[in-house]
Design a protein around this motif. Structure first.
Motif, PDB file in Angstrom:
ATOM      1  N   VAL A 477       0.836  -1.202   0.000  1.00 43.35           N
ATOM      2  CA  VAL A 477       0.000   0.000   0.000  1.00 43.35           C
ATOM      3  C   VAL A 477       0.868   1.249   0.000  1.00 43.35           C
ATOM      4  N   GLN A 478       1.888   1.265   0.848  1.00 42.02           N
ATOM      5  CA  GLN A 478       2.780   2.421   0.929  1.00 42.02           C
ATOM      6  C   GLN A 478       3.457   2.713  -0.403  1.00 42.02           C
ATOM      7  N   GLU A 479       3.857   1.654  -1.106  1.00 38.00           N
ATOM      8  CA  GLU A 479       4.599   1.826  -2.357  1.00 38.00           C
ATOM      9  C   GLU A 479       3.689   1.952  -3.572  1.00 38.00           C
ATOM     10  N   ILE A 504       2.862   3.609   7.154  1.00 37.15           N
ATOM     11  CA  ILE A 504       1.988   4.555   6.449  1.00 37.15           C
ATOM     12  C   ILE A 504       1.831   5.843   7.237  1.00 37.15           C
ATOM     13  N   LYS A 505       1.622   5.723   8.527  1.00 35.63           N
ATOM     14  CA  LYS A 505       1.526   6.841   9.462  1.00 35.63           C
ATOM     15  C   LYS A 505       0.262   7.670   9.222  1.00 35.63           C
ATOM     16  N   THR A 506       0.097   8.653  10.078  1.00 34.91           N
ATOM     17  CA  THR A 506      -1.087   9.504   9.993  1.00 34.91           C
ATOM     18  C   THR A 506      -0.905  10.575   8.929  1.00 34.91           C
ATOM     19  N   ARG A 507      -2.036  11.152   8.519  1.00 32.90           N
ATOM     20  CA  ARG A 507      -1.971  12.190   7.494  1.00 32.90           C
ATOM     21  C   ARG A 507      -1.294  13.468   7.993  1.00 32.90           C
ATOM     22  N   GLY A 508      -1.234  13.631   9.321  1.00 29.46           N
ATOM     23  CA  GLY A 508      -0.582  14.819   9.858  1.00 29.46           C
ATOM     24  C   GLY A 508       0.863  14.590  10.218  1.00 29.46           C
ATOM     25  N   ALA A 509       1.338  13.362   9.988  1.00 28.96           N
ATOM     26  CA  ALA A 509       2.717  13.060  10.373  1.00 28.96           C
ATOM     27  C   ALA A 509       3.700  13.774   9.463  1.00 28.96           C
ATOM     28  N   ARG A 678      -2.715   7.868   6.292  1.00 31.37           N
ATOM     29  CA  ARG A 678      -2.484   8.468   4.978  1.00 31.37           C
ATOM     30  C   ARG A 678      -3.027   7.608   3.849  1.00 31.37           C
ATOM     31  N   LYS A 679      -3.090   6.298   4.070  1.00 30.97           N
ATOM     32  CA  LYS A 679      -3.661   5.373   3.095  1.00 30.97           C
ATOM     33  C   LYS A 679      -4.489   4.351   3.853  1.00 30.97           C
ATOM     34  N   PRO A 680      -5.528   3.803   3.226  1.00 30.70           N
ATOM     35  CA  PRO A 680      -6.486   3.011   4.002  1.00 30.70           C
ATOM     36  C   PRO A 680      -6.015   1.606   4.358  1.00 30.70           C
ATOM     37  N   VAL A 681      -6.094   1.325   5.646  1.00 31.14           N
ATOM     38  CA  VAL A 681      -5.893  -0.018   6.186  1.00 31.14           C
ATOM     39  C   VAL A 681      -7.042  -0.261   7.150  1.00 31.14           C
ATOM     40  N   ASN A 682      -7.716  -1.400   7.029  1.00 33.45           N
ATOM     41  CA  ASN A 682      -8.838  -1.680   7.917  1.00 33.45           C
ATOM     42  C   ASN A 682      -8.728  -3.050   8.550  1.00 33.45           C
ATOM     43  N   LYS A 710      -2.277  13.300  -2.310  1.00 34.04           N
ATOM     44  CA  LYS A 710      -1.115  14.193  -2.295  1.00 34.04           C
ATOM     45  C   LYS A 710      -0.481  14.303  -0.918  1.00 34.04           C
ATOM     46  N   ALA A 711      -0.822  13.335  -0.047  1.00 34.30           N
ATOM     47  CA  ALA A 711      -0.207  13.349   1.279  1.00 34.30           C
ATOM     48  C   ALA A 711       1.303  13.220   1.143  1.00 34.30           C
ATOM     49  N   PRO A 712       2.067  13.784   2.050  1.00 35.01           N
ATOM     50  CA  PRO A 712       3.532  13.704   1.951  1.00 35.01           C
ATOM     51  C   PRO A 712       4.006  12.275   1.961  1.00 35.01           C
ATOM     52  N   GLN A 713       4.952  11.975   1.097  1.00 29.13           N
ATOM     53  CA  GLN A 713       5.487  10.627   0.988  1.00 29.13           C
ATOM     54  C   GLN A 713       6.747  10.493   1.834  1.00 29.13           C
ATOM     55  N   GLN A 714       6.905   9.256   2.374  1.00 30.45           N
ATOM     56  CA  GLN A 714       8.134   8.987   3.129  1.00 30.45           C
ATOM     57  C   GLN A 714       9.287   8.839   2.168  1.00 30.45           C
TER      58      GLN A 714
END
Length: 714
Positions: A477-479, A504-509, A678-682, A710-714
């Motif tokens: 998912v991250q990639e 993946i982390k949070t959208r505010g990370a 930042r990306k969906p995991v359930n 467009k969330a910041p990428q690691q």
């Protein structure tokens, strides 16, 4: 006035049950109360109505579904005339319309009837019922020009008889002719024309249907094996090497019962997946020895072995005359049929033409339908790490047959393929990856080591970590190799979502992993967005959003405000207008204390950050959802009495409330749905049923559609 849709044909063998099922699916997406009426019936109970009743949980009294049987109708027409027959059927039809918003009418089947002009009878009944007509033309074993001509003639025939033709359907056409025919019909007729290709899995009988038709004895096998489709027949007589070369996927092997070598050989081939077969049918009333049967059961658990007394020739005659039927005992065929209908019919356009009355009510079924439709509209790829789990495989089959999303299953490929073969599941079009042997493992190890370098993780250690299916799926998912992930049917919540917090982390990370670690209770540090959850609570007539009932034990005011804003966004994403109630044991200014003050502060924070949101708090649950209580406690509030998003002050209150409502009110709880990543995991409950998995995957796909890419990428 009740709107009715009359699905009919011009002759027998048109396979219109696919269209009837598809139209029922459309109607139940938009309308709460859908009735069914079959003017004339051969046998009761009618198999298609029983399928509709089971699938759509219909409460209609079966006695009101049927007008009359064919013998009664033929006698009535002969003795009193066609007008009396039609008048009687119209009267019985209107008994249904008084109880339902929309009625689906199942036309006559043109089989073994005494009516000289059955098409005209269907047309007249449709007119008398005030129903719009969808005629279906069968195209099996016909050339394209022939089917085109029949479809045009059928349209003219129903139009000439005064019918309101909603659309035309040409069904069972050759796959190679489908696109050309659809283009030609679109040019030649003024109404929408849909062309459905012949689908072998629909016409193929199940092994259970073969067993019933032949009066066979079930020697080995379970219900899942008997539900497999017999896609062809291979008759055993050759020596084993030549016989094995003749096997085809999904075939039913027919062999004399004394050919133990062919029985064991075909089951061994099935076990290896080269190819998976539907089962074995033994003739001559011969059954192998107990030792052979024990070996057979171990080779291919659940695979059916049947026995019949006749020899191969009369058995073959019976087999080739069999055809698969949609009924309540073939739910997998129903999924295939709906997938076929939805791929080749403009369902949104057809539903607009039906003009079914709209309603403010949202039933659980309507909500579930909407999720699948929304996911299908913009297909995404979801990775399922638990690829060897039986429930996940069954859910994957439903998702693939319905075209909801693309899937990747993780796990040892040979185990997954074998398990699918044993269950009779077709994984065609599904990607299968074994993390242990994947060529992605090296690259994923380097990426994970980069993410966790601040924790001292080396590439060598990461190489072992990323072989775990949840870590591997999260990295996909991250990639960008998958759009979302669903796990948890056999893994704990921590095992499912910990990789997401790490990777993946949070959208505010921020970009620096060392500054944005996630603490043990699931909360992010104060300078990062919180990860929280909601449940969609599907009540009898509406959907409420409950948050947070699964992740944060005791959020402070700042975190509670963030949960409320996240939950409102999630509600809107899934078609629920957000009206937020910040719940407490006190309403308005009537109470005080630390717990109430926390909720009051959180409410003001939401108002200051998102003045566009409708919010009330603190407020008690009854004042939030019951208009009469709201009128007394908070008169004039635009939220009280009609709240749709209910935010609980802590996990203890939220978790207990959702379970109490689920069990006591009979609500369907969909979730937990994670928000803030930042990306969906359930995460799934370890007790999740197949429908729960299907729904959660659909939700994940929808989240992937609308999540900020467009969330910041690691």
């Amino acid at each position: 006035m009740t709107r009715s849709v009359y699905v009919t044909g011009i002759d027998r063998g048109d396979g219109r049950q696919v269209v009837e099922l598809g139209v029922m699916e459309l109607l139940t997406r938009q309308v709460d109360r859908v009735g069914v009426f079959r003017p004339l019936v051969h046998d009761r109970p009618d198999r298609l109505f029983e399928l509709l009743r089971a699938r759509y949980r219909l409460t209609q009294d079966p006695a009101t579904v049927y007008g009359m049987d064919y013998h009664e109708a033929s006698t009535l027409q002969a003795e009193q005339g066609a007008d009396e027959l039609v008048s009687t059927l119209v009267e019985r039809f209107h008994r249904v319309t008084r109880e339902y918003d929309v009625v689906l009418v199942l036309g006559t089947d043109y089989a073994d009837t005494q009516f000289p002009d059955e098409l005209a009878l269907n047309a007249r009944l449709a007119n008398e019922f005030g129903a719009s007509v969808i005629p279906v033309v069968g195209g099996r074993k016909q050339g394209a020009e022939s089917v085109l001509a029949e479809t045009r003639n059928a349209y003219r025939a129903y139009l000439a008889l005064g019918c309101d033709v909603l659309a035309m359907v040409a069904n069972l056409v050759a796959r190679e002719d489908r696109d050309e025919m659809a283009e030609a019909l679109a040019k030649r007729l003024p109404v929408p024309c849909y062309v459905l290709p012949d689908e072998p899995a629909l016409s193929a009988p199940t092994v259970a249907q073969v067993s019933h038709a032949l009066g066979a004895k079930v020697v080995l096998g379970d219900d899942a094996g008997l539900a497999r489709d017999a896609l062809g027949f291979v008759f055993g007589g050759a020596m084993l090497p030549n016989f094995l070369n003749a096997l085809t996927p999904g075939c039913l092997v027919v062999t004399p019962g004394d050919r133990a070598d062919l029985v064991i050989g075909s089951l061994a081939a099935h076990s290896a997946g080269t190819p998976p077969i539907a089962g074995v049918l033994l003739t001559l009333d011969e059954v192998p020895s107990d030792e052979i049967l024990t070996l057979a059961a171990r080779l291919a658990p659940g695979t059916p072995v049947l026995s019949v007394p006749g020899n191969s020739f009369p058995t073959a005659e019976q087999l080739f005359s069999l055809e698969g039927k949609l009924n309540a005992a073939t739910p997998r065929k129903a999924e295939t049929a709906l997938g076929l209908f939805e791929r080749h019919v403009d369902t949104a356009g057809l539903l607009k033409r039906v003009s079914a009355p709209s309603t403010d009510r949202v039933t659980p079924m309507m909500f579930e339908h909407k999720l699948l439709e929304q996911a299908r509209a913009d297909r995404r790829r979801v990775v399922l790490p638990e690829g060897t789990e039986e429930r996940v495989l069954h859910a994957a089959e439903v998702l693939l047959r319905r075209g909801v999303c693309d899937l990747t299953l993780l796990g040892p490929e040979d185990q997954i393929r074998k398990k699918a073969a044993d269950l009779g599941i077709d994984l065609g079009g599904c990607q299968v990856i074994d993390p242990a042997t994947s060529e992605l493992r090296d690259a994923f190890a380097e990426r994970y080591a980069h993410f966790r370098a601040h924790k001292g993780v080396t590439v060598e250690l990461a190489y072992d970590v990323v072989s775990d299916v949840n870590y591997f799926g999260t990295l996909m998912v991250q990639e960008g190799l998958a759009d979302g992930m669903v796990s948890g049917s056999v893994h704990s919540t921590a095992a499912t979502i910990r990789p997401a917090f790490e990777i993946i982390k949070t959208r505010g990370a921020a970009r620096s992993a060392s500054d944005r670690a996630v603490v043990g209770d699931g909360r992010a540090k104060p300078d990062a967005d919180i990860v929280s959850s909601v449940f969609f609570m599907c009540l009898a007539d509406k959907v409420l959003v409950y948050g947070d009932c699964a992740v944060n034990p005791d959020p402070d005011a700042e975190q509670l405000a963030a949960i409320a804003i996240q939950s409102a966004a999630t509600a809107a994403q899934f078609g629920v207008e957000p009206r937020i109630a910040m719940l407490s044991y006190s309403t308005g200014t009537s109470g005080s204390g630390a717990d109430v003050d926390k909720v009051r502060e959180a409410t003001e924070l939401v108002r200051s950050r998102r003045p566009d949101l409708k919010i009330e708090g603190p407020i008690q649950y009854d004042a939030a959802v019951e208009p009469s209580v709201a009128a007394t406690k908070l008169p004039g509030s635009e939220v009280a009495g009609q709240a749709s998003v209910l935010i609980f002050p802590d996990l203890n209150t939220g978790n207990n409330t959702y379970k109490a409502v689920q069990r006591s009110a009979g609500a369907i709880a969909v979730g937990p749905v994670l928000q803030g990543l930042r990306k969906p995991v359930n995460d799934l409950s370890r007790g999740a049923l197949v429908p729960d998995i299907v729904t959660t995957v659909a939700i994940t796909a929808i989240q992937a559609q609308t999540l900020d890419q467009k969330a910041p990428q690691q």
